[in-house]
Write a protein that holds these residues in place. Structure first.
Motif, PDB file in Angstrom:
ATOM      1  N   LYS A  86       0.861  -1.189   0.000  1.00 41.80           N
ATOM      2  CA  LYS A  86       0.000   0.000   0.000  1.00 41.80           C
ATOM      3  C   LYS A  86       0.893   1.234   0.000  1.00 41.80           C
ATOM      4  CE  LYS A  86      -3.683   2.404   2.490  1.00 41.80           C
ATOM      5  NZ  LYS A  86      -4.567   2.413   3.688  1.00 41.80           N
ATOM      6  N   GLU A  87       0.611   2.138  -0.935  1.00 42.59           N
ATOM      7  CA  GLU A  87       1.416   3.351  -1.058  1.00 42.59           C
ATOM      8  C   GLU A  87       0.559   4.457  -1.652  1.00 42.59           C
ATOM      9  OE1 GLU A  87       5.855   3.426  -2.195  1.00 42.59           O
ATOM     10  OE2 GLU A  87       4.809   3.866  -4.066  1.00 42.59           O
ATOM     11  N   ASP A  88       0.539   5.598  -1.008  1.00 35.22           N
ATOM     12  CA  ASP A  88      -0.247   6.749  -1.496  1.00 35.22           C
ATOM     13  C   ASP A  88      -1.693   6.373  -1.785  1.00 35.22           C
ATOM     14  OD1 ASP A  88       2.072   8.301  -1.397  1.00 35.22           O
ATOM     15  OD2 ASP A  88       2.617   7.762  -3.453  1.00 35.22           O
ATOM     16  N   LYS A  89      -2.287   5.611  -0.862  1.00 36.47           N
ATOM     17  CA  LYS A  89      -3.691   5.194  -0.946  1.00 36.47           C
ATOM     18  C   LYS A  89      -3.967   4.260  -2.124  1.00 36.47           C
ATOM     19  CE  LYS A  89      -5.416   9.363   1.331  1.00 36.47           C
ATOM     20  NZ  LYS A  89      -6.354  10.530   1.256  1.00 36.47           N
ATOM     21  N   LYS A  90      -2.901   3.679  -2.687  1.00 35.48           N
ATOM     22  CA  LYS A  90      -3.034   2.722  -3.780  1.00 35.48           C
ATOM     23  C   LYS A  90      -2.472   1.380  -3.343  1.00 35.48           C
ATOM     24  CE  LYS A  90      -0.601   4.985  -6.794  1.00 35.48           C
ATOM     25  NZ  LYS A  90       0.045   5.375  -8.081  1.00 35.48           N
ATOM     26  N   TYR A  91      -2.992   0.318  -3.981  1.00 39.98           N
ATOM     27  CA  TYR A  91      -2.475  -1.020  -3.740  1.00 39.98           C
ATOM     28  C   TYR A  91      -1.701  -1.474  -4.976  1.00 39.98           C
ATOM     29  CZ  TYR A  91      -5.776  -0.918   0.113  1.00 39.98           C
ATOM     30  OH  TYR A  91      -6.459  -0.566   1.252  1.00 39.98           O
ATOM     31  N   LEU A  92      -0.534  -2.064  -4.733  1.00 42.86           N
ATOM     32  CA  LEU A  92       0.374  -2.408  -5.816  1.00 42.86           C
ATOM     33  C   LEU A  92       0.861  -3.844  -5.679  1.00 42.86           C
ATOM     34  CD1 LEU A  92       2.346   0.870  -5.298  1.00 42.86           C
ATOM     35  CD2 LEU A  92       1.037   0.402  -7.376  1.00 42.86           C
ATOM     36  N   ASN A  93       0.959  -4.528  -6.814  1.00 46.15           N
ATOM     37  CA  ASN A  93       1.610  -5.828  -6.886  1.00 46.15           C
ATOM     38  C   ASN A  93       3.068  -5.517  -7.218  1.00 46.15           C
ATOM     39  OD1 ASN A  93       2.526  -8.409  -7.434  1.00 46.15           O
ATOM     40  ND2 ASN A  93       0.835  -8.949  -8.796  1.00 46.15           N
ATOM     41  N   ARG A  94       3.902  -5.487  -6.194  1.00 48.51           N
ATOM     42  CA  ARG A  94       5.252  -4.919  -6.324  1.00 48.51           C
ATOM     43  C   ARG A  94       6.339  -5.981  -6.158  1.00 48.51           C
ATOM     44  NH1 ARG A  94       6.584   0.658  -3.401  1.00 48.51           N
ATOM     45  NH2 ARG A  94       5.526   1.343  -5.320  1.00 48.51           N
ATOM     46  N   LEU A  95       7.195  -6.093  -7.163  1.00 50.22           N
ATOM     47  CA  LEU A  95       8.372  -6.941  -7.060  1.00 50.22           C
ATOM     48  C   LEU A  95       9.473  -6.172  -6.347  1.00 50.22           C
ATOM     49  CD1 LEU A  95       9.963  -9.327  -9.568  1.00 50.22           C
ATOM     50  CD2 LEU A  95      11.349  -7.388  -8.777  1.00 50.22           C
ATOM     51  N   ILE A  96      10.068  -6.818  -5.357  1.00 53.77           N
ATOM     52  CA  ILE A  96      11.152  -6.217  -4.592  1.00 53.77           C
ATOM     53  C   ILE A  96      12.465  -6.891  -4.965  1.00 53.77           C
ATOM     54  CG2 ILE A  96      12.027  -5.684  -2.287  1.00 53.77           C
ATOM     55  CD1 ILE A  96       9.319  -4.375  -2.877  1.00 53.77           C
ATOM     56  N   TRP A  97      13.470  -6.082  -5.236  1.00 50.14           N
ATOM     57  CA  TRP A  97      14.820  -6.576  -5.515  1.00 50.14           C
ATOM     58  C   TRP A  97      15.669  -6.209  -4.305  1.00 50.14           C
ATOM     59  CZ3 TRP A  97      16.829  -9.510  -9.420  1.00 50.14           C
ATOM     60  CH2 TRP A  97      18.210  -9.516  -9.592  1.00 50.14           C
ATOM     61  N   MET A  98      15.733  -7.151  -3.334  1.00 51.22           N
ATOM     62  CA  MET A  98      16.359  -6.861  -2.039  1.00 51.22           C
ATOM     63  C   MET A  98      17.807  -7.332  -1.999  1.00 51.22           C
ATOM     64  SD  MET A  98      16.109  -5.615   1.046  1.00 51.22           S
ATOM     65  CE  MET A  98      14.332  -5.418   1.335  1.00 51.22           C
ATOM     66  N   ARG A  99      18.709  -6.411  -1.675  1.00 50.91           N
ATOM     67  CA  ARG A  99      20.133  -6.734  -1.569  1.00 50.91           C
ATOM     68  C   ARG A  99      20.509  -7.062  -0.120  1.00 50.91           C
ATOM     69  NH1 ARG A  99      19.864  -1.941  -4.676  1.00 50.91           N
ATOM     70  NH2 ARG A  99      20.233  -2.304  -6.915  1.00 50.91           N
ATOM     71  N   PRO A 100      21.659  -7.715   0.067  1.00 49.28           N
ATOM     72  CA  PRO A 100      22.074  -8.104   1.426  1.00 49.28           C
ATOM     73  C   PRO A 100      22.245  -6.923   2.381  1.00 49.28           C
ATOM     74  CG  PRO A 100      23.403  -9.243  -0.218  1.00 49.28           C
ATOM     75  CD  PRO A 100      22.586  -8.234  -0.956  1.00 49.28           C
ATOM     76  N   GLY A 102      20.409  -4.344   2.581  1.00 51.57           N
ATOM     77  CA  GLY A 102      19.134  -3.716   2.893  1.00 51.57           C
ATOM     78  C   GLY A 102      18.665  -2.697   1.877  1.00 51.57           C
ATOM     79  N   THR A 103      19.504  -2.352   0.919  1.00 47.96           N
ATOM     80  CA  THR A 103      19.057  -1.473  -0.161  1.00 47.96           C
ATOM     81  C   THR A 103      18.221  -2.304  -1.135  1.00 47.96           C
ATOM     82  OG1 THR A 103      21.045  -1.855  -1.501  1.00 47.96           O
ATOM     83  CG2 THR A 103      21.073   0.001   0.055  1.00 47.96           C
ATOM     84  N   TYR A 104      17.319  -1.647  -1.818  1.00 50.37           N
ATOM     85  CA  TYR A 104      16.423  -2.379  -2.710  1.00 50.37           C
ATOM     86  C   TYR A 104      15.945  -1.486  -3.851  1.00 50.37           C
ATOM     87  CZ  TYR A 104      12.826   0.168  -0.096  1.00 50.37           C
ATOM     88  OH  TYR A 104      12.089   1.172   0.494  1.00 50.37           O
ATOM     89  N   GLU A 105      15.430  -2.155  -4.871  1.00 47.38           N
ATOM     90  CA  GLU A 105      14.715  -1.483  -5.947  1.00 47.38           C
ATOM     91  C   GLU A 105      13.410  -2.243  -6.148  1.00 47.38           C
ATOM     92  OE1 GLU A 105      17.135   0.023  -9.309  1.00 47.38           O
ATOM     93  OE2 GLU A 105      18.808  -1.034  -8.337  1.00 47.38           O
ATOM     94  N   CYS A 139      16.133  -7.898 -16.135  1.00 47.90           N
ATOM     95  CA  CYS A 139      14.856  -7.189 -16.222  1.00 47.90           C
ATOM     96  C   CYS A 139      13.776  -8.032 -15.537  1.00 47.90           C
ATOM     97  CB  CYS A 139      14.488  -6.944 -17.679  1.00 47.90           C
ATOM     98  SG  CYS A 139      12.902  -6.099 -17.904  1.00 47.90           S
ATOM     99  N   PRO A 140      13.331  -7.645 -14.332  1.00 46.56           N
ATOM    100  CA  PRO A 140      12.293  -8.403 -13.636  1.00 46.56           C
ATOM    101  C   PRO A 140      10.889  -7.979 -14.088  1.00 46.56           C
ATOM    102  CG  PRO A 140      13.742  -7.183 -12.119  1.00 46.56           C
ATOM    103  CD  PRO A 140      13.899  -6.599 -13.483  1.00 46.56           C
ATOM    104  N   MET A 141      10.023  -8.977 -14.248  1.00 48.30           N
ATOM    105  CA  MET A 141       8.627  -8.755 -14.615  1.00 48.30           C
ATOM    106  C   MET A 141       7.734  -9.670 -13.775  1.00 48.30           C
ATOM    107  SD  MET A 141       8.214  -6.495 -17.149  1.00 48.30           S
ATOM    108  CE  MET A 141       9.363  -5.526 -18.143  1.00 48.30           C
ATOM    109  N   ILE A 142       6.422  -9.462 -13.886  1.00 43.48           N
ATOM    110  CA  ILE A 142       5.486 -10.217 -13.056  1.00 43.48           C
ATOM    111  C   ILE A 142       4.399 -10.869 -13.910  1.00 43.48           C
ATOM    112  CG2 ILE A 142       3.877 -10.114 -11.114  1.00 43.48           C
ATOM    113  CD1 ILE A 142       5.355  -7.619 -10.133  1.00 43.48           C
ATOM    114  N   CYS A 143       4.340 -12.173 -13.882  1.00 41.56           N
ATOM    115  CA  CYS A 143       3.250 -13.026 -14.363  1.00 41.56           C
ATOM    116  C   CYS A 143       2.634 -12.577 -15.695  1.00 41.56           C
ATOM    117  CB  CYS A 143       2.184 -13.135 -13.274  1.00 41.56           C
ATOM    118  SG  CYS A 143       1.106 -14.593 -13.438  1.00 41.56           S
TER     119      CYS A 143
END
Length: 260
Positions: A86-100, A102-105, A139-143
């Motif tokens: 949930k972000e800015d009153k919106k719901y998102l299907n968000r892929l997280i690219w988490m590094r060791p 703690g930084t992420y994209e 390049c990460p994508m979702i379903c």
């Protein structure tokens, strides 16, 4: 680095149960004994493909993000998969690219699955994500994005590997098994696609069929039906050879989508 070691987890997911999923995933991942560069989990790995974001969505400092950082740090690798945010009153299907560290994209799913009314509950993204890992462009994508080749176009060798995380049902598994090799061949890139297994809360069965396909369409890894935690390697030399032997990408149209 010429070789990239990838661990995929074709997991059974507990319906709308974040705590149980994180516990089970953590337990299963603890069996990893060899060093890996990247761990890939399915789409909405903490909840299943739920249309109930009002009850399940987390903030970007929520428990699942913290769990992802813990796991990435534990295995000293990148951990990725998508979750409900949930972000800015919106719901998102968000892929997280988490590094060791703690930084992420992140990447927000562009194509929302209208047949399952995902578009009525979630907001779509409008920006691709390109990340670098040990010299590999990914390049990460979702379903559902898999069905839209223009969005996935590999223009000017933007990426070496296309990554798909999914909750793709067995009833359309033929499409999944056809489209993944097609995306690999047409984009002259490795494709790593990770699905879930088992029935979800709507009694829809998922047969997994997670796979890795090389730029020539050759199967490196494929697993139907069973939960599976598997580690394999891909080699940059294979990518270079494929592109030099058949230099199709240089002849491709250069247009890009104008996303508003």
């Amino acid at each position: 680095m010429n070789t990239l070691k990838i661990t995929t987890f074709q997991a059974y997911l507990f319906w709308e149960n974040i705590e149980k999923n994180l516990q089970n995933l953590g337990l299963r991942l603890s069996s990893i004994r060899e060093k890996t560069d990247l761990i890939v989990l399915p789409e909405m790995f903490s909840t299943g493909f739920s249309m109930n974001p009002e009850q399940l969505a987390e903030e970007m400092d929520g428990k699942t993000m913290k769990w992802m950082h813990q796991q990435a740090k534990k295995f000293d690798c990148v951990l990725t998969g998508s979750i409900i945010i949930k972000e800015d009153k919106k719901y998102l299907n968000r892929l997280i690219w988490m590094r060791p560290d703690g930084t992420y994209e992140y990447y927000d799913k562009r194509h929302l699955f209208g047949l399952g009314e995902e578009d009525k509950h979630y907001s779509s993204g409008n920006k691709k994500l390109f990340v670098e890992l040990h010299g590999w462009k990914i390049c990460p994508m979702i379903c559902y994005d898999l069905r839209f080749p223009v969005w996935l176009r590999n223009i000017d060798e933007d990426y070496d590997m296309l990554l798909i995380v999914a909750n793709w049902p067995e009833r359309r598994s033929l499409h999944w098994r056809t489209l993944i090799p097609a995306r690999a061949i047409e984009n002259q890139a490795f494709v790593v696609a990770v699905n879930r297994v088992g029935h979800d809360g709507n009694e829809i069965y998922h047969s997994g069929d997670s796979m890795c396909i090389d730029p020539n369409g050759k199967v490196i890894y494929y697993k139907p039906n069973d939960e599976d935690l598997y580690t394999f390697s891909i080699n940059k030399e294979d990518l270079i050879t494929a592109r030099e032997s058949f230099p199709f990408l240089k002849d491709a149209d250069k247009f890009r989508l104008d996303i508003k």
